[in-house]
Design an enzyme around this catalytic site. Sequence first.
Site, PDB file in Angstrom:
ATOM      1  N   SER A 240      42.388  39.626  39.500  1.00 52.99           N
ATOM      2  CA  SER A 240      42.802  41.024  39.394  1.00 52.99           C
ATOM      3  C   SER A 240      41.790  41.833  38.606  1.00 52.99           C
ATOM      4  CB  SER A 240      44.161  41.105  38.714  1.00 52.99           C
ATOM      5  OG  SER A 240      44.009  40.913  37.325  1.00 52.99           O
ATOM      6  N   LYS A 241      42.092  43.098  38.492  1.00 47.51           N
ATOM      7  CA  LYS A 241      41.181  44.016  37.805  1.00 47.51           C
ATOM      8  C   LYS A 241      40.850  43.565  36.384  1.00 47.51           C
ATOM      9  CE  LYS A 241      42.680  48.123  40.348  1.00 47.51           C
ATOM     10  NZ  LYS A 241      43.292  47.352  41.415  1.00 47.51           N
ATOM     11  N   ARG A 242      41.781  42.840  35.792  1.00 47.42           N
ATOM     12  CA  ARG A 242      41.559  42.386  34.420  1.00 47.42           C
ATOM     13  C   ARG A 242      40.431  41.365  34.330  1.00 47.42           C
ATOM     14  NH1 ARG A 242      46.441  42.454  31.057  1.00 47.42           N
ATOM     15  NH2 ARG A 242      44.976  41.283  29.800  1.00 47.42           N
ATOM     16  N   ASP A 243      40.084  40.766  35.469  1.00 51.18           N
ATOM     17  CA  ASP A 243      39.139  39.662  35.444  1.00 51.18           C
ATOM     18  C   ASP A 243      37.679  40.047  35.571  1.00 51.18           C
ATOM     19  OD1 ASP A 243      41.218  37.651  35.244  1.00 51.18           O
ATOM     20  OD2 ASP A 243      41.735  38.238  37.277  1.00 51.18           O
ATOM     21  N   GLY A 244      37.390  41.329  35.395  1.00 49.76           N
ATOM     22  CA  GLY A 244      35.976  41.684  35.400  1.00 49.76           C
ATOM     23  C   GLY A 244      35.542  42.484  36.605  1.00 49.76           C
TER      24      GLY A 244
END
Length: 468
Positions: A240-244
């Site tokens: 997801s977006k949190r992963d970079g």
Amino acid sequence: MTQPRVRFAPSPTGYLHIGGARTALFNYLYARRFGGKFILRIEDTDYERSTEASVQAILDGMAWLGIDFDEGPYFQSRRIDRHKEMAAKLLTTGHVYKCFCTKEEIAGRKAEWEKEKKVWRYDRKCRGLRPDQHPDKPYVIRFKTPLTGMTAWDDGIRGRVSFANEEIEDFVLVRSDGTPVYNFVVVVDDVDMDVNLVIRGEDHISNTPKQILIYEALGAAVPGFAHLPLILNNARQKYSKRDGAVSVMGFRDEGFLPHALFNYLARLGWSHGDQEIFSREELIQYFDVKDVNKAGGVFNMEKLLWLNNHYIRQLSPEECAREVVPFLAALGIDAVDDPRLPALVKSQQERVKTLKELASSLQFYFGDEVAFDPKAAAKFLTPEYLPLYEELLRRVEAVGDFTESSLEPPVKTLAEERGEGLGKVAQPLRAALTGTTVSPGIFETMVLLGRERSLKRLGAAIRKIRGQ
RNA sequence: GGCCCCAUCGUCUAGUGGUCUAGGACAUCGGCCUCUCACGCCGGUAACGCGGGUUCGAACCCCGCUGGGGUCACCA
């Protein structure tokens, strides 16, 4: 075999991320392989979150990757009338019904059920209502899900998947404001666009039985389904977006070549024997959804970087020079018209993993001053090296025309006279010329830097030591 | 929690009952090359989750367990 018609149907609520890009890629590859059509449909019926900019971002991302479509982009929002028409049709055929329960009422009843630890599904309170019992209130339209039996399909990737109908609630097709909901519109659109194979993410598996039920209610042919494994982060959860760096354009900005990403994404979840490197043509020639893996795959930046390095080296110096110009510009270096650029690029091409890295590796070739790396300065910009630098300056100055073969003898001779290996001389020299301890071959570096700049930098190093 | 999906080296994967003392790639660790780095070359470490079956024979087939994930909206 009938001509495959596949589609990519993203919702424009953000950028094109790698998961979406891979779904698009697999659809594209499949269509090309089997001479089918690839349709792009923008699912923009979430008016709260859909934006024009996101539509553009999706288009840009696909264009950059070279994933072109044959039809579309169609916009779901422009087909609302058609969706409503089909909902009305299902009302007359009795496959759906009006439900007058308000969200509040449902929330209340749901809470009751959950208090008793029972799994909540809409309790079908309005399912049996006759038209004369209809209150004059807003209503949603719900699907009259069969109470028994199974809904199943032969997934192109997973084989037979089945759900008990009793697990499926009477889901909403049309909201109380009259707008249709995803599970319904997606079917209407796929039917109207003659989509006969749906290739999408695994996260859609639980939607599939509902959609099949709708196809059947509509009296339409049910397409094939192939559910792709998810792209996972290091924790093995949905990426997801949190992963970079998940946005496709983000990869461009970081200096990745589109083909490297294209190749990487294709190999994530799909394979063809032991082959790692694929041209676009090979991918089209070999790709088949039946060779796609079932298990999710972890996104591995290291491997992408390796591929990117591979494709950067594959570029001719001229091509590579063109690609690196914007990245140099970002560093404040205008090299568009610099005739040396291809040669400079060539000297670093095989040493870098991204274009961004290439640009910074080229920095020392520009400008009069060198930016000294602290470690290199501490080690080599010291008085003990002063005599060496002075001698080096004298001998190099004596070389008129800078070529590798004209520079090598004097420097090597100096090293021999000092009873040292070339490294003992080359490293200090490298530091003075480049400000670092790492660079292309020392003679190549001097040639590329040019006589004037090389001498100037040697002189500057000497002055710096004296000044200390 | 219900339902569904999944399970080979750290990671991506090959493997579809015997040719597997399980192959390749990335990463990693040695070594060679060498003016540094990178490339390249050589070599090493490293996996079939567990338990039952089926079979003369299971990484491959079946069941269970365990583990992981997805999904449970009047979002898409």
